[in-house]
Design an enzyme around this catalytic site. Structure first.
Site, PDB file in Angstrom:
ATOM      1  N   GLU A  38       0.838  -1.202   0.000  1.00 18.94           N
ATOM      2  CA  GLU A  38       0.000   0.000   0.000  1.00 18.94           C
ATOM      3  C   GLU A  38       0.876   1.255   0.000  1.00 18.94           C
ATOM      4  OE1 GLU A  38      -2.572   2.472   3.249  1.00 18.94           O
ATOM      5  OE2 GLU A  38      -2.347   0.317   3.526  1.00 18.94           O
ATOM      6  N   ASP A  42       0.754   3.893  -3.100  1.00 16.72           N
ATOM      7  CA  ASP A  42       0.428   5.302  -2.898  1.00 16.72           C
ATOM      8  C   ASP A  42       1.411   6.192  -3.656  1.00 16.72           C
ATOM      9  OD1 ASP A  42      -0.891   7.569  -1.244  1.00 16.72           O
ATOM     10  OD2 ASP A  42       1.230   7.771  -0.750  1.00 16.72           O
ATOM     11  N   ASP A 111      -7.282   1.058   0.621  1.00 17.70           N
ATOM     12  CA  ASP A 111      -5.912   0.608   0.902  1.00 17.70           C
ATOM     13  C   ASP A 111      -5.530  -0.583   0.019  1.00 17.70           C
ATOM     14  OD1 ASP A 111      -5.810   2.550   2.828  1.00 17.70           O
ATOM     15  OD2 ASP A 111      -6.035   1.180   4.537  1.00 17.70           O
ATOM     16  N   GLU A 114      -4.603   0.550  -3.495  1.00 13.88           N
ATOM     17  CA  GLU A 114      -3.241   1.082  -3.533  1.00 13.88           C
ATOM     18  C   GLU A 114      -2.212  -0.048  -3.475  1.00 13.88           C
ATOM     19  OE1 GLU A 114      -3.261   5.590  -1.786  1.00 13.88           O
ATOM     20  OE2 GLU A 114      -3.111   3.969  -0.318  1.00 13.88           O
TER      21      GLU A 114
END
EC number: 3.1.26.3
Length: 232
Positions: A38, A42, A111, A114
């Site tokens: 994650e 991001d 989440d 990502e």
């Protein structure tokens, strides 16, 4: 939904199946889990979206570009995209999270998406991961306008109906499921004059209304495209 169907929706088949499995593993299920991916996802998401905006709006100043990017990568936006991919059906969750509706919880879905982007980067490299992200965001990017940022679905639906002089849509709560701390709401959106009825789900009534409005907009777009084909 199977993992193979998720890959079809993404337009990418993972070479490293362990990476895909890790991206779909919540910390409630086991360790290792998807939080490190994650973190990676991001970073690549922000880079890819920044480049898309930089190229699409060459005259837009830095501050406006930053606000547009923030609206695209925030939890609400990621949650909606994850729902569109039926990502929750592929997640590996602990028993407690499953019982409390974790497969539909906005934070978990955002989440996980990502994490999936991070896994894509490791599996296929930056360029291909970027192509998949642009593919996933295609519908959102198509509607993007500079200056105003991204209007939410309810606002866009309202403005569209006002523009063609029709009554505003009606939203009603169809039900709520799960424990009090993790409820999932179902909301119905009805446009009587166009015989459109859609349903949305979310961790709040507002989120469910936004999803229902988004699906109503998709129905309107589909009807418009069908009408245009008939006239051609």
């Amino acid at each position: 939904m199977t993992v193979s169907r998720l890959e079809q929706a993404l337009g990418h088949t993972f070479q490293n199946r362990d990476l895909l499995q890790l991206a779909l593993t919540h910390r409630s299920f086991t360790s290792p889990h998807n939080e490190r991916l994650e973190f990676l996802g991001d970073a690549i998401l922000n880079a890819v979206i920044a480049r898309c905006l930089f190229e699409r709006f060459p005259l837009l100043p830095e501050g406006d570009l930053s606000r547009l990017r923030a609206s695209l990568v925030r939890q609400d936006s990621l949650h909606q995209l994850a729902v569109d991919l039926s990502l929750g059906e592929c997640l590996r969750l602990g028993e407690g999270e499953q019982k409390s509706g974790g497969q539909q919880r906005p934070s978990i879905l955002a989440d996980a998406l990502e994490a999936l982007f991070g896994a894509l980067w490791l599996d296929a490299g930056f360029d291909l991961a970027g192509q998949v992200i642009v593919h996933v965001y295609a519908g959102v990017l198509k509607r993007l306008t500079s200056g105003q940022g991204i209007k939410d679905a309810k606002t866009r639906l309202q403005e569209y109906l006002q523009g063609i002089r029709l009554a505003l849509p009606q939203y009603s709560l169809a039900g709520a499921e799960g424990e009090a701390h993790a409820q999932q709401f179902r909301v119905v959106c009805v446009i009587e004059s166009l015989q459109i009825r859609t349903e949305g789900r979310g961790g709040s009534r507002r989120a469910a209304e936004q999803m229902a409005a988004e699906r109503a907009l998709e129905s309107l777009e589909s009807a418009h495209d069908h009408s245009r084909l008939q006239r051609s």
